[in-house]
Design an enzyme around this catalytic site. Structure first.
Site, PDB file in Angstrom:
ATOM      1  N   SER A  30      -1.364  10.753  -2.652  1.00 58.65           N
ATOM      2  CA  SER A  30      -1.623   9.359  -2.278  1.00 58.65           C
ATOM      3  C   SER A  30      -0.953   8.953  -0.973  1.00 58.65           C
ATOM      4  O   SER A  30      -1.250   9.514   0.072  1.00 58.65           O
ATOM      5  CB  SER A  30      -1.253   8.427  -3.426  1.00 58.65           C
ATOM      6  OG  SER A  30      -2.047   8.702  -4.544  1.00 58.65           O
ATOM      7  N   LYS A  37      -4.984  13.628  -3.498  1.00 58.20           N
ATOM      8  CA  LYS A  37      -5.338  12.385  -4.190  1.00 58.20           C
ATOM      9  C   LYS A  37      -5.665  11.345  -3.137  1.00 58.20           C
ATOM     10  O   LYS A  37      -4.799  10.657  -2.626  1.00 58.20           O
ATOM     11  CB  LYS A  37      -4.175  11.925  -5.074  1.00 58.20           C
ATOM     12  CG  LYS A  37      -4.354  10.562  -5.701  1.00 58.20           C
ATOM     13  CD  LYS A  37      -5.404  10.570  -6.791  1.00 58.20           C
ATOM     14  CE  LYS A  37      -5.447   9.274  -7.565  1.00 58.20           C
ATOM     15  NZ  LYS A  37      -6.118   8.196  -6.871  1.00 58.20           N
TER      16      LYS A  37
END
Length: 85
Positions: A20, A46
């Site tokens: 992320s 991600k």
């Protein structure tokens, strides 16, 4: 003006659990050539923002509403999907 003072040394440490926001920062450092990325292998990948909508009969629908990109336009999302995720 440069983002960092040219005398500043920057290294970003990653591993296969890096995901992320950390991947966005790593990608920006790499794209803007202001430091080096150090680690074994690839990061987690991600790069999606997803919502979950509850449905009848104890079911749900997960859908993608956005993707993360580096400054150069590379999508962070991995293309190696794991079953059951």
């Amino acid at each position: 003006d440069p983002i960092l003072d040219p005398k500043t040394k920057l290294a970003v440490l990653i591993n296969d659990s890096t995901a992320s926001a950390a991947e966005i920062v790593s990608g920006a450092v790499q794209d803007l050539d202001v430091g080096v990325i150090v680690g074994s292998g690839r990061s987690f990948g991600k790069g999606l923002v997803q919502n979950v909508e509850e449905l009848p009969f104890d079911t749900a629908l997960k859908f993608t509403v956005a993707k993360y990109y580096t400054p150069s336009g590379r999508c962070i999302q991995s293309t190696n999907y794991k079953e059951g995720g």
